[in-house]
Design a protein around this motif. Structure first.
Motif, mmCIF file in Angstrom:
data_model
loop_
_atom_site.group_PDB
_atom_site.id
_atom_site.type_symbol
_atom_site.label_atom_id
_atom_site.label_comp_id
_atom_site.label_asym_id
_atom_site.label_seq_id
_atom_site.Cartn_x
_atom_site.Cartn_y
_atom_site.Cartn_z
ATOM 1 N N LEU A 176 -8.269 5.516 -2.477
ATOM 2 C CA LEU A 176 -6.854 5.275 -2.751
ATOM 3 C C LEU A 176 -6.309 4.299 -1.733
ATOM 4 N N THR A 177 -5.194 3.658 -2.100
ATOM 5 C CA THR A 177 -4.540 2.701 -1.208
ATOM 6 C C THR A 177 -3.093 2.547 -1.632
ATOM 7 N N VAL A 178 -2.236 2.182 -0.684
ATOM 8 C CA VAL A 178 -0.804 2.002 -0.938
ATOM 9 C C VAL A 178 -0.486 0.510 -0.912
ATOM 10 N N ASN A 179 0.374 0.085 -1.846
ATOM 11 C CA ASN A 179 0.776 -1.315 -1.909
ATOM 12 C C ASN A 179 1.496 -1.708 -0.616
ATOM 13 N N PRO A 180 1.022 -2.749 0.088
ATOM 14 C CA PRO A 180 1.618 -3.088 1.388
ATOM 15 C C PRO A 180 3.024 -3.656 1.288
ATOM 16 N N GLN A 181 3.405 -4.186 0.108
ATOM 17 C CA GLN A 181 4.742 -4.759 -0.051
ATOM 18 C C GLN A 181 5.735 -3.784 -0.664
ATOM 19 N N ASP A 182 5.260 -2.872 -1.465
ATOM 20 C CA ASP A 182 6.106 -1.826 -2.039
ATOM 21 C C ASP A 182 5.355 -0.511 -1.914
ATOM 22 N N ASN A 183 5.692 0.238 -0.873
ATOM 23 C CA ASN A 183 4.939 1.442 -0.542
ATOM 24 C C ASN A 183 5.123 2.576 -1.543
ATOM 25 N N ASN A 184 5.908 2.336 -2.604
ATOM 26 C CA ASN A 184 6.069 3.356 -3.631
ATOM 27 C C ASN A 184 4.899 3.384 -4.608
ATOM 28 N N TYR A 185 4.021 2.389 -4.538
ATOM 29 C CA TYR A 185 2.916 2.310 -5.494
ATOM 30 C C TYR A 185 1.594 2.663 -4.825
ATOM 31 N N LEU A 186 0.883 3.586 -5.466
ATOM 32 C CA LEU A 186 -0.375 4.112 -4.951
ATOM 33 C C LEU A 186 -1.466 3.876 -5.997
ATOM 34 N N ALA A 187 -2.558 3.232 -5.597
ATOM 35 C CA ALA A 187 -3.696 3.002 -6.492
ATOM 36 C C ALA A 187 -4.795 4.007 -6.169
ATOM 37 N N VAL A 188 -5.429 4.539 -7.215
ATOM 38 C CA VAL A 188 -6.460 5.571 -7.065
ATOM 39 C C VAL A 188 -7.693 5.177 -7.867
#
Length: 657
Positions: A176-188
Motif C-alpha cells: 500500500l501507499t499514500v498519494n504524496p500530493q493528496d494524502n486522502n488517496y490510498l493505493a492497495v
C-alpha cells in the motif's frame, strides 16, 4: 545554497540521461546478518533505514557509509517494512514483520514504545502520510488494511478496509501507499491482477454517518454488502490479465501486486505485478480496458476513435456492451498523414531494418522512440504492433491491439492495422470477435479477402471455434473481466465484480525483469519528474527504463540472487538497493575516469529474453534451476510461452510499412 529555489532546482535536475548511463556501485553497507527486505529514506535524504530477516533495523548515514544505530525491533520473524513517521524529527520508526506485528520505535532511546498485534497474518507494508503526522497504515496477508493513530489509542488499531468482504477469506493484502500530493488517496495491491485506489476521507465520513444514524446499532446483511460507500474505490488492471488469469492459475503462475507507488506529482500509479510486468496507470486521463465485442455491420458505422473516458459509456471508441464488439458510431477524427521529419524517418528505417533481422525488441524500442516524437503517425503504431506480434512476450498481443486501434483512429484506411487487429483478437482468445473483425476487414478491403494471410487466419479462427478446447465455460455468465470464484472461502461479492468491471487500463508497460520468486519486489519512479522507472528482478539485476518511451536503458547486477528493494534518494541521483544478500548497496553516477564497471549487464536483450522464459517456466523447473540444475526445456523455444506462429502469413500482417 540556502536560497528558496535551491532545493526545487536540485530535485528538478538531479537525474539526467548521462547520469543514468554512468550509474554504478559506490558502496556496500554491511551490518545485517540476513536478507535486507526493506529500505526507507528520511525526508531530507541524510538517513537511510533498513530492515532484515535478522529482526534488526539499522539507521545509516549513507553519504558517509556509516552505521549510526542498530537495534533489535522485538519482532520474532522477518521484517518486511520500515517507515519514518512524518514530523517526528526522524525520531520515530515503524516496522512491520512476518510475526503479524507492527512495532513503533523511539530511536533516541533505542526502545520499542508501541506494539500492535491486531493482524492475524504477515504484515507486508507500512504507509505514512505528511498530512496525517500521527497516523499510519498497514497491509497484511489477513486481507486487512489497518489504520493507527498514536494520539488517540496506543494499543489498538481500526480496520480501514477489509478485502475479505469483497474477495473471500483467501485474499492477501501485499502493499500500500499514500498519494504524496493528496494524502486522502490510498493505493492497495493484493492477490490477483487488480490494484485498488481508495478515498480515505469518504470511508471515514461513511463510517461516521453510519454511527450517527438511528439504526447504527443494528447490523444487517446489507451492512456487510456495502462496507465502503459508492465512489470510495476505483480499480485498475492491465486489460489483458483478467482473461489470462485462468490460464495462469492452471500453470501455477501467481498474479499478485508486490509493490505500488505514486509519481511525485501524484498523477500516476506504478505497479510491480508479480508473475507479470511493471505497469503505469494514468490517474488523470483514465481509459477503459479494450474489451472488444464487434457488431454485425461495423464497417458502415464509422471508424474507431481513441477518445478518453467519457460519461456516455464510451472509452477508446468502444461501447462496453456484452452483445458484440461495437466500434463507435461517430466518425473519427482523421489526422493528416504528414511525412516524418528526416531524423525520425531515419529512426523508422532503422526500426524496419531491425524488424527484417528479427530483432523484435530493438525494433519496438526504435518505433517507440519515434512515436514519442510523432504521436499522431499511424504508420509508426502499425509497425510497432507488427513487432509486438512477432516478439510474443507476455502482454505483447494486447499492446499490439492497442497500437492497431490507435493506428486506425489516425488513419481509418490503414489496411495492415485492420488485419492485425483481427489477428490480435484471435491470439487474445476473443475468437468469435476475431471472426467478425476479419469479416469486417474483408468488407472494407475486398481485394485482400482471399490473400494467404486472410485464409490462414480464417482457418485458425474456424478451427478454434469448433475445437472442444474453446474454453467456453470460462466466459459463460459474464464478460472477460467478470470472474467468479468456485469455493466459498474465495467467493467474490457482487460489489467486487462491479468494481472490477469498472476498472481502468494501463498507460505504459515495462518489460525485461522477472518477478515470480518473492512477493516484496519493488518498482519505483526515479527522478523528481519521474523520468525513469526502476525495478528489481529474480536474476539478481535491476532494470531502468525511460518512462515515456518504455525503452530499457540500463541493467545493473545488484545482488548475487534477487534484487527486491530499490529506493531512490529524494534529492540526488542516488539509489539504494537490497535483496537476498545481507548488505545494502548504494549506486550513483561514477566518474568519467572510471572506464570499467563490472556491474553493468551489457546484453540487456539477452537478460530480458531469459527473464521472459523464466516467468513462463514450470515452477518446479525454476526451483531446480535455482538449485543449480540445468533444465533443457527452460532454455529452448520462444520466449513468452506462445504457440508457433503461422508460417503462411502474408505481407498484410508481417512486414512493417
Amino acid at each position: 545554497l540556502q536560497e528558496r529555489g535551491a532545493l526545487g532546482f536540485e530535485r528538478h535536475y538531479h537525474v539526467t540521461d548521462p547520469f543514468i548511463r554512468r550509474l554504478g556501485l559506490e558502496a556496500e553497507l554491511q551490518g545485517h546478518s540476513g536478507c535486507v527486505n526493506c529500505l526507507e529514506w528520511n525526508e531530507k535524504g541524510d538517513l537511510l533505514a533498513s530492515g532484515s530477516d535478522d529482526q534488526h533495523t539499522i539507521v545509516w548515514d549513507p553519504l558517509h557509509h556509516k552505521k549510526l544505530l542498530s537495534m533489535h525491533t522485538g519482532h520474532t520473524a522477518n521484517i518486511f517494512s520500515v517507515k519514518f513517521l512524518p514530523h517526528s524529527g526522524d525520531r520515530i520508526l515503524i516496522t512491520g514483520a512476518a510475526d503479524s506485528k507492527v512495532h513503533v520505535h523511539d530511536l533516541t532511546v533505542k526502545e520499542t514504545v508501541h506494539m500492535f498485534g491486531d493482524h492475524t497474518n504477515r504484515v507486508k507494508r507500512i504507509a505514512t502520510a505528511p498530512m496525517w503526522p500521527n497516523t499510519f497504515w498497514s497491509a497484511a496477508e489477513d486481507g486487512l488494511i489497518r489504520q493507527y493513530d498514536l494520539r488517540e489509542n496506543s494499543k489498538r488499531s481500526e480496520v480501514l478496509i477489509d478485502l475479505t468482504e469483497y474477495c473471500g477469506q483467501l485474499v492477501e493484502a501485499k502493499c500500500l501507499t499514500v498519494n504524496p500530493q493528496d494524502n486522502n488517496y490510498l493505493a492497495v495491491g493484493a492477490s490477483g491482477p487488480f490494484v485498488r485506489l481508495y478515498d480515505i476521507r469518504m470511508i471515514h465520513n461513511h463510517r461516521k454517518s453510519m454511527k450517527q444514524s438511528p439504526s447504527a446499532g443494528v447490523h444487517t446483511f446489507c451492512d456487510r454488502q456495502k462496507p465502503l460507500p459508492d465512489g470510495a474505490a476505483q480499480y485498475y488492471v492491465a486489460g489483458h490479465l483478467p482473461v489470462k488469469l485462468p490460464d495462469y492459475n492452471n500453470r501455477l503462475r501467481v498474479l499478485v501486486a508486490t509493490y505500488v507507488t505514486f509519481s511525485p506529482d501524484g498523477t500516476e500509479l506504478l505497479v510491480n505485478m508479480g508473475g507479470e510486468q511493471v505497469y503505469l496507470f494514468d490517474l488523470t486521463y483514465k481509459q477503459r480496458p479494450y474489451t472488444f465485442l464487434l457488431p454485425k455491420k461495423c464497417h458502415t458505422s464509422g471508424e474507431v476513435q481513441n477518445g478518453k473516458t467519457s460519461t456516455n459509456g464510451v472509452s477508446n471508441g468502444i461501447h462496453l456492451h456484452s452483445n458484440g464488439f461495437r466500434l463507435s458510431e461517430g466518425r473519427a477524427h482523421v489526422s493528416p498523414q504528414v511525412e516524418l521529419p528526416p531524423y525520425l524517418e531515419r529512426i523508422k528505417q532503422q526500426a524496419n531494418e531491425a524488424f527484417a533481422c528479427q530483432l523484435w525488441t530493438q525494433a519496438i524500442q526504435l518505433y517507440s522512440k519515434a512515436v514519442q516524437k510523432a504521436p499522431n503517425n499511424a504508420m509508426l503504431y502499425g509497425n510497432r504492433a507488427a513487432a509486438y506480434m512477432k516478439r510474443k512476450w507476455d502482454g505483447d498481443h494486447y499492446d499490439a491491439l492497442r497500437d492497431c486501434l490507435k493506428a486506425i483512429s489516425l488513419n481509418p484506411c490503414h489496411l495492415k492495422a485492420h488485419f492485425r487487429l483481427a489477428r490480435c483478437l484471435f491470439e487474445l482468445k476473443y475468437v468469435a470477435e476475431a471472426l467478425e473483425c476479419l469479416d469486417d476487414f474483408k468488407g472494407k478491403f475486398p481485394e485482400q479477402a482471399h490473400s494467404s494471410a486472410c485464409d490462414a487466419l480464417d482457418r485458425d479462427i474456424n478451427a478454434a471455434l469448433f475445437s472442444k478446447s474453446d474454453n467456453a465455460e470460462d466466459k459463460k455468465g459474464g464478460g472477460p473481466i467478470r470472474l467468479r470464484a468456485t469455493g466459498r472461502k474465495d467467493s467474490i461479492s457482487e460489489d467486487e465484480m462491479v468494481l472490477r468491471e469498472r476498472s481502468y487500463d494501463y498507460k505504459f508497460r515495462y518489460c525485461g525483469h522477472c518477478n515470480t520468486t518473492t512477493d516484496i519486489k519493488e518498482a519505483n519512479f526515479f527522478g523528481s519528474n519521474a523520468q525513469y522507472i526502476v525495478s528489481g528482478s529474480d536474476d539478481g539485476s535491476f532494470f531502468i527504463w525511460e518512462k515515456e518511451t518504455t525503452n530499457l536503458v540500463r541493467v545493473l547486477q545488484g545482488d548475487e540472487s534477487i534484487v527486491n528493494c530499490l529506493q531512490p534518494h529524494p534529492s540526488y541521483c542516488f539509489l539504494a538497493t537490497s535483496g537476498i544478500d545481507p548488505v545494502v548497496r548504494l549506486w550513483n553516477p561514477r566518474p568519467e575516469s572510471e572506464t570499467l564497471n563490472g556491474r553493468v549487464v551489457v546484453d540487456m536483450e539477452g537478460a530480458s529474453q531469459a527473464n521472459q522464459r523464466r516467468m513462463n517456466a514450470d515452477p518446479l523447473e525454476v526451483m531446480l534451476l535455482n538449485m543449480g540444475y540445468r533444465i533443457t526445456g527452460l532454455t529452448s523455444g520462444g520466449a513468452g510461452g506462445s504457440d508457433d506462429e503461422d508460417s503462411s502469413e502474408g505481407q498484410v500482417q508481417c512486414r512493417p510499412s
